[in-house]
Design a protein around this motif. Structure first.
Motif, PDB file in Angstrom:
ATOM      1  N   ARG A  80     -63.045  14.159 -28.044  1.00  0.00           N
ATOM      2  CA  ARG A  80     -63.906  14.802 -27.034  1.00  0.00           C
ATOM      3  C   ARG A  80     -64.115  13.878 -25.836  1.00  0.00           C
ATOM      4  O   ARG A  80     -64.106  14.320 -24.689  1.00  0.00           O
ATOM      5  N   ILE A  81     -64.316  12.578 -26.116  1.00  0.00           N
ATOM      6  CA  ILE A  81     -64.492  11.619 -25.007  1.00  0.00           C
ATOM      7  C   ILE A  81     -63.237  11.608 -24.130  1.00  0.00           C
ATOM      8  O   ILE A  81     -63.287  11.551 -22.910  1.00  0.00           O
ATOM      9  N   ALA A  82     -62.092  11.702 -24.799  1.00  0.00           N
ATOM     10  CA  ALA A  82     -60.809  11.582 -24.080  1.00  0.00           C
ATOM     11  C   ALA A  82     -60.377  12.879 -23.398  1.00  0.00           C
ATOM     12  O   ALA A  82     -59.501  12.855 -22.529  1.00  0.00           O
ATOM     13  N   GLU A  83     -61.001  14.003 -23.770  1.00  0.00           N
ATOM     14  CA  GLU A  83     -60.458  15.315 -23.406  1.00  0.00           C
ATOM     15  C   GLU A  83     -60.100  15.437 -21.918  1.00  0.00           C
ATOM     16  O   GLU A  83     -59.013  15.858 -21.556  1.00  0.00           O
ATOM     17  N   LYS A  84     -61.027  15.023 -21.039  1.00  0.00           N
ATOM     18  CA  LYS A  84     -60.767  15.222 -19.607  1.00  0.00           C
ATOM     19  C   LYS A  84     -60.408  13.914 -18.911  1.00  0.00           C
ATOM     20  O   LYS A  84     -60.358  13.848 -17.683  1.00  0.00           O
ATOM     21  N   SER A  85     -60.179  12.870 -19.702  1.00  0.00           N
ATOM     22  CA  SER A  85     -60.036  11.541 -19.091  1.00  0.00           C
ATOM     23  C   SER A  85     -58.817  11.420 -18.193  1.00  0.00           C
ATOM     24  O   SER A  85     -58.788  10.600 -17.292  1.00  0.00           O
ATOM     25  N   ARG A  86     -57.795  12.240 -18.437  1.00  0.00           N
ATOM     26  CA  ARG A  86     -56.584  12.109 -17.621  1.00  0.00           C
ATOM     27  C   ARG A  86     -56.479  13.174 -16.529  1.00  0.00           C
ATOM     28  O   ARG A  86     -55.475  13.226 -15.824  1.00  0.00           O
ATOM     29  N   ASP A  87     -57.509  14.015 -16.416  1.00  0.00           N
ATOM     30  CA  ASP A  87     -57.410  15.103 -15.429  1.00  0.00           C
ATOM     31  C   ASP A  87     -57.250  14.565 -14.009  1.00  0.00           C
ATOM     32  O   ASP A  87     -56.676  15.227 -13.145  1.00  0.00           O
ATOM     33  N   GLY A  88     -57.744  13.343 -13.767  1.00  0.00           N
ATOM     34  CA  GLY A  88     -57.643  12.761 -12.432  1.00  0.00           C
ATOM     35  C   GLY A  88     -56.204  12.587 -11.979  1.00  0.00           C
ATOM     36  O   GLY A  88     -55.913  12.609 -10.774  1.00  0.00           O
ATOM     37  N   MET A  95     -60.005   7.775 -15.642  1.00  0.00           N
ATOM     38  CA  MET A  95     -59.915   7.249 -17.015  1.00  0.00           C
ATOM     39  C   MET A  95     -61.035   6.249 -17.284  1.00  0.00           C
ATOM     40  O   MET A  95     -61.704   6.293 -18.317  1.00  0.00           O
ATOM     41  N   ALA A  96     -61.232   5.354 -16.296  1.00  0.00           N
ATOM     42  CA  ALA A  96     -62.278   4.340 -16.469  1.00  0.00           C
ATOM     43  C   ALA A  96     -63.641   5.019 -16.604  1.00  0.00           C
ATOM     44  O   ALA A  96     -64.446   4.678 -17.477  1.00  0.00           O
ATOM     45  N   LEU A  99     -62.926  12.808 -13.542  1.00  0.00           N
ATOM     46  CA  LEU A  99     -62.509  13.246 -12.209  1.00  0.00           C
ATOM     47  C   LEU A  99     -61.354  14.214 -12.358  1.00  0.00           C
ATOM     48  O   LEU A  99     -60.705  14.269 -13.393  1.00  0.00           O
ATOM     49  N   GLY A 100     -61.073  14.950 -11.269  1.00  0.00           N
ATOM     50  CA  GLY A 100     -59.865  15.769 -11.262  1.00  0.00           C
ATOM     51  C   GLY A 100     -60.120  17.193 -11.699  1.00  0.00           C
ATOM     52  O   GLY A 100     -61.260  17.654 -11.756  1.00  0.00           O
ATOM     53  N   SER A 101     -59.037  17.871 -12.012  1.00  0.00           N
ATOM     54  CA  SER A 101     -59.130  19.286 -12.352  1.00  0.00           C
ATOM     55  C   SER A 101     -58.229  19.568 -13.551  1.00  0.00           C
ATOM     56  O   SER A 101     -57.374  18.751 -13.899  1.00  0.00           O
ATOM     57  N   ALA A 102     -58.430  20.748 -14.137  1.00  0.00           N
ATOM     58  CA  ALA A 102     -57.627  21.112 -15.315  1.00  0.00           C
ATOM     59  C   ALA A 102     -56.139  21.084 -14.958  1.00  0.00           C
ATOM     60  O   ALA A 102     -55.756  21.489 -13.856  1.00  0.00           O
ATOM     61  N   PRO A 103     -55.311  20.579 -15.866  1.00  0.00           N
ATOM     62  CA  PRO A 103     -53.877  20.480 -15.570  1.00  0.00           C
ATOM     63  C   PRO A 103     -53.234  21.841 -15.301  1.00  0.00           C
ATOM     64  O   PRO A 103     -53.657  22.848 -15.859  1.00  0.00           O
ATOM     65  N   VAL A 104     -52.212  21.829 -14.442  1.00  0.00           N
ATOM     66  CA  VAL A 104     -51.447  23.057 -14.192  1.00  0.00           C
ATOM     67  C   VAL A 104     -50.152  22.990 -14.996  1.00  0.00           C
ATOM     68  O   VAL A 104     -49.774  21.924 -15.501  1.00  0.00           O
TER      69      VAL A 104
END
Ligand SMILES: Cc1cc2nc3c(=O)[nH]c(=O)nc-3n(C[C@H](O)[C@H](O)[C@H](O)COP(=O)(O)OP(=O)(O)OC[C@H]3O[C@@H](n4cnc5c(N)ncnc54)[C@H](O)[C@@H]3O)c2cc1C
Ligand code: SF4
Ligand code: SF4
Length: 619
Positions: free
Chosen positions: A426-434, A446-447, A458-463
Motif C-alpha cells: 500500500r505504501i508503494a502503490e503510488k510511489s512510481r506514479d511521478g 518515490m522519496a 506525485l504524478g498521475s495514474a499510469p496510462v
C-alpha cells in the motif's frame, strides 16, 4: 488452440495443480510439502483422488529446468528466512550476505543521452561543486539513502541456483512433483469455476495445427489450481481476460530487466556482498544494479521501463553502454561473460492486483501484484504470498472445506491482507506514479511516498504503454533529421535488421568496443553462456494479432525492444518471429505501439505459453 483430430486428449486427476515454479510457488510448495505427512508416514489429510495417500500435488514449469525462468537478486530475505530459519549462504551456490550498499547517480560522460532541462541543471551543479561531493568517475555516490532502499542483513542470490536448491528440498519430501519443460496452455474453466489446467499440445506446426507426432496436451483436473506464473504468464492473463480486473485496477507499468552474470577480473577490488544501484545513465529512465557473489562472480544489469518514451528501447545495447560507464568499467574491464538473460518485471504492484481468488483457484506472486516498486523487491513478497496460501490450504484441507472463493478469501486473502506484504504494498502503490511525468518528478515522488509511508505521492495514474510511444521522427527531433531517419530505415530494411543501432550511432552514442569476452555482439550472446533452447513441435508463442496494424505501424518497437533479436523486420510489412532466438523475456507483450482493437488495455501482440528460452541456471 487446435483440436485433436486423431488422438484423444488424456485426463489426469490431482488434488492441487500449480502453474509455474518461481519464488511464489516455491514458497507455497516448501510450506505445504512439509506438512502433508505425519512423522509416522501417514497422511495428515487424505487425497480425494487417491484415497489413503496424502493430497496429490503437481507443479508444471514452462522453462526446461527448475530455476531457468527467474532472475538474480538482492533481497532482505525475510520470508525466505521464515521458511528456512537456519539458512546458510555456504550451502547455496553463488549466495552471499549483503555487505556494502551504494546508490549512485551516473552522469553522462558522452552527452548522448536525452536529459530534461531539470536534469541538465542538476548535472551542471554537481559537476561545479564536485570537489565538495563524493564524486568520482562521472558518478555521485549518494551520501544518504532512505532506509526503505536498504537490504541490510539480506542476501545476494542467483535465483536460478536458489530455486534449484529449493526444488531439491521440496522434491525430497516425496509429497510434491515438479515437472519442468511442461508449459500450461490454459486454465480449464467451467461455469466460472477453475477446474484445472491443460498442458501445451506437442507435435504441431508454428500455428498450432497438428503435425508429425501430434500429442494433445493432457488435462489435469484438480480441486485447487494455484497460479504463480509471474508477470507475463499466460494463465494469469487468461483469468484477467475472463473474469476482468477489480474496479480501478490496471496492469500498465512494466520494465524489462536484462542481466549478465560475469567473472570479474582477477584483481577486482569488489568484495562479495557488494550492492550497487544506479540511475541517470545510459538514459535517465534506466536503473542499473551490480551484485557481487563469492568467487569473483557478479550479476549486473539494467531495467528499461515502459515509461521510457523511446521507440529505440533496446536493453542489450543500453546494457553495454551502462557497463562502459567509467565508474563501472574500471571494475569490469578484463571480465568475462558467463551467461545472460532478460525477464519482464511487473511494475504495477497493487495498482494491478487482480482477483486473488475464485472458485477453484488462487493467485500468488508477481502476477498477483506483489512486487514492491518502492523498495525494488519482488522475491520476498512473492515467496510470502506462497507461504500464506499454503497455510490457508492446510487449514481448509484439515477442516474438509472446499476451495471456494469464499473459503479462500477467509483463509488466504485474510492472511495476505494482515501481512507486511499488504502494508508495504500500500505504501508503494503510488510511489512510481511521478515517473509518468518525468524522471525528476518520479524520483521526488518515490522519496515522498517512502518518507511519508505512502501518505503523499506525485504524478498521475499510469496510462497504457502504447499511448506513450512516440514516432522515431518525434523522439529524435533536433538530433536526427527526418531525411536521415528515412535513409537509415531504408538501409536497415535492406539488411533486415532493427533500427536502434543506427539511430543510437547517429545520436552520438559511441561504438561498442567488442572484445569477445565481456562485450560481445547480441548475436554472439545468443550462442554463448545461457544459450537459447527451442524444442521442435511447438507452436509460435509470439503472434502478431492484427497484421494490418503492423503494416501501418511507424514505430515497430517490438523489433527494437526484442531481447533476443527474435522479432525482426521480415520479408513482408509484418515483423517475423524466430522461436529459436526467443529468450522468453515477455517484453513484446507490452512493447507494441498499437492498441488491440478488441481491448485497448492490451496491444497487438499475443505472448502465449511456450517452451524453450534461455538455458541457464545462473540467472
Ligand atoms: C532482472 C531482474 C532483476 C530482479 N532483481 C530483483 C532483486 O534484486 N530483488 C528482488 O526481490 N526481486 C528482483 N526481481 C523481481 C523478482 O525476480 C520477481 O519479483 C520474482 O521472481 C517473482 O516471483 P514469481 O514466482 O511471482 O514469478 P516468476 O519468478 O516470474 O516465476 C514464474 C514462473 O512461472 C513460469 N511460467 C510462466 N508461465 C507458465 C506456464 N504457462 N506454464 C508453466 N510455467 C509457467 C515461469 O517460467 C517462471 O518460472 C528482479 C526481476 C528481474 C527481471
Ligand atoms: S507488433 Fe505492434 S509495434 Fe510491432 S509492428 Fe505490429 S503494431 Fe507495430
Ligand atoms: S520475442 Fe521473445 S525475446 Fe523477443 S521480446 Fe518477445 S519474449 Fe522477449
Amino acid at each position: 488452440m487446435s483440436e485433436n483430430p486423431t488422438l484423444e486428449r488424456q485426463r489426469m486427476d490431482a488434488d492441487i495443480v500449480c502453474v509455474g515454479f518461481g519464488p511464489a510457488t516455491a514458497g507455497f510448495l516448501t510450506t505445504l510439502s512439509k506438512q502433508l505427512v505425519n512423522a509416522d508416514g501417514t497422511p495428515v489429510v487424505e487425497s480425494a483422488v487417491m484415497p489413503g495417500m496424502p493430497p496429490q500435488v503437481l507443479c508444471y514449469e514452462r522453462a526446461d529446468d527448475i530455476g531457468f525462468g527467474v532472475s538474480g537478486v538482492v533481497t532482505k530475505a525475510r520470508a525466505l528466512r521464515a521458511s528456512f530459519p537456519e539458512i546458510k549462504t555456504a550451502g547455496i551456490p553463488m549466495a552471499a550476505p549483503v555487505g556494502e550498499e551504494k546508490v549512485l547517480y551516473l552522469l553522462d560522460p558522452h552527452g548522448a543521452s536525452r536529459r530534461s532541462t531539470a536534469l541538465k541543471i542538476a548535472d551542471a551543479l554537481i559537476r561545479t561543486t564536485k570537489f565538495a561531493l563524493p564524486f568520482e568517475q562521472h558518478a555521485l555516490n549518494l551520501p544518504w539513502t532512505p532506509s526503505f532502499l536498504h537490504k541490510h542483513d539480506g542476501l545476494i542470490l542467483s535465483m536460478g541456483q536458489f530455486m534449484q536448491w529449493v526444488g531439491a528440498q521440496v522434491q525430497s519430501t516425496g509429497t510434491v512433483q515438479i515437472w519442468p519443460g511442461t508449459p500450461v496452455s490454459q486454465a480449464l474453466v467451467e461455469e466460472k469455476k477453475v477446474v484445472g489446467v491443460r498442458l501445451l499440445d506437442q507435435g504441431v506446426d508454428k500455428k498450432g495445427n497438428p503435425s508429425d507426432g501430434f500429442t494433445p496436451g493432457m488435462d489435469i483436473h484438480a480441486a485447487l489450481t494455484v497460479i504463480g506464473d509471474g508477470p507475463v504468464g499466460a494463465i494469469g492473463r487468461q483469468l484477467d481476460e475472463q473474469f476482468g480486473l477489480p474496479e480501478g485496477k490496471h496492469i500498465r507499468d512494466w520494465a524489462v530487466g536484462m542481466k549478465f552474470v560475469v567473472d570479474l577480473p582477477e584483481d577486482t577490488t569488489l568484495k562479495p556482498g557488494t550492492v550497487l544501484h544506479t540511475f541517470g545513465y545510459p538514459e535517465p529512465e534506466i536503473f542499473g544494479f551490480l551484485y557481487v557473489h563469492p568467487d569473483r562472480v557478479a550479476s549486473l544489469g539494467i531495467f528499461v521501463p515502459s515509461w521510457f518514451d523511446s521507440p529505440a528501447r533496446t536493453a542489450y545495447r543500453y546494457l553495454q553502454h551502462w557497463m562502459l560507464h567509467p565508474y563501472l568499467w574500471r571494475h569490469l574491464k578484463g571480465g568475462k561473460l558467463r551467461s545472460w538473460g532478460a525477464k519482464t518485471l511487473g511494475e504495477s504492484g497493487k495498482h494491478g492486483e487482480p482477483h486473488l481468488t475464485g472458485d477453484g483457484y488462487a493467485r500468488i506472486g508477481e502476477g498477483s501484484g506483489t512486487t514492491n516498486v518502492l523498495t525494488g523487491s519482488g522475491v520476498d513478497e512473492a515467496w510470502a504470498t506462497g507461504t500464506q496460501l499454503a497455510e490457508a490450504v492446510l487449514e481448509l484441507l484439515k477442516a474438509k472445506k472446499p476451495f471456494t472463493k469464499q473459503n479462500l478469501d477467509e483463509t488466504y486473502v485474510k492472511r495476505r491482507r494482515a501481512s507486511w506484504v499488504e502494508a508495504e504494498g500500500r505504501i508503494a502503490e503510488k510511489s512510481r506514479d511521478g515517473f509518468q511525468k518525468g524522471v525528476a518528478t518520479g524520483m521526488i515522488g518515490m522519496a515522498l511516498a517512502g518518507l511519508t509511508d505512502g501518505k503523499f505521492s506525485l504524478g498521475s495514474a499510469p496510462v497504457q504503454p502504447w499511448k506513450r510511444i512516440p514516432t522515431v521522427e518525434d523522439y529524435f527531433a533536433g538530433k536526427i533529421s527526418r531525411d536521415e531517419i528515412a535513409k537509415l530505415r531504408d538501409e536497415c530494411k535492406t539488411k533486415n535488421v532493427s533500427l536502434h543501432g543506427a539511430l543510437m550511432d547517429k545520436a552520438g552514442w559511441p561504438a561498442i568496443p567488442f572484445d569477445g569476452q565481456l562485450l560481445v555482439s547480441h548475436q554472439d550472446a545468443l550462442l554463448m553462456g545461457g544459450k537459447v533452447q527451442a524444442p521442435h513441435g511447438y507452436a509460435d508463442h509470439v503472434v502478431f494479432l492484427h497484421p494490418e496494424l503492423c503494416e501501418k505501424c511507424g514505430a515497430r518497437i517490438c523489433i527494437e525492444a526484442c531481447s533476443g533479436q527474435a522479432i525482426y523486420p521480415g520479408e513482408t510489412g509484418v515483423p517475423a518471429f524466430d522461436r529459436e532466438k526467443c529468450v522468453h523475456c515477455g517484453a513484446c507483450l507490452w512493447n507494441c505501439s498499437q492498441a488491440n482493437p478488441e481491448n485497448p488495455e492490451h496491444m497487438n501482440i499475443a505472448f502465449r505459453a511456450g517452451t524453450g528460452g534461455l538455458h541457464s541456471a545462473e540467472n
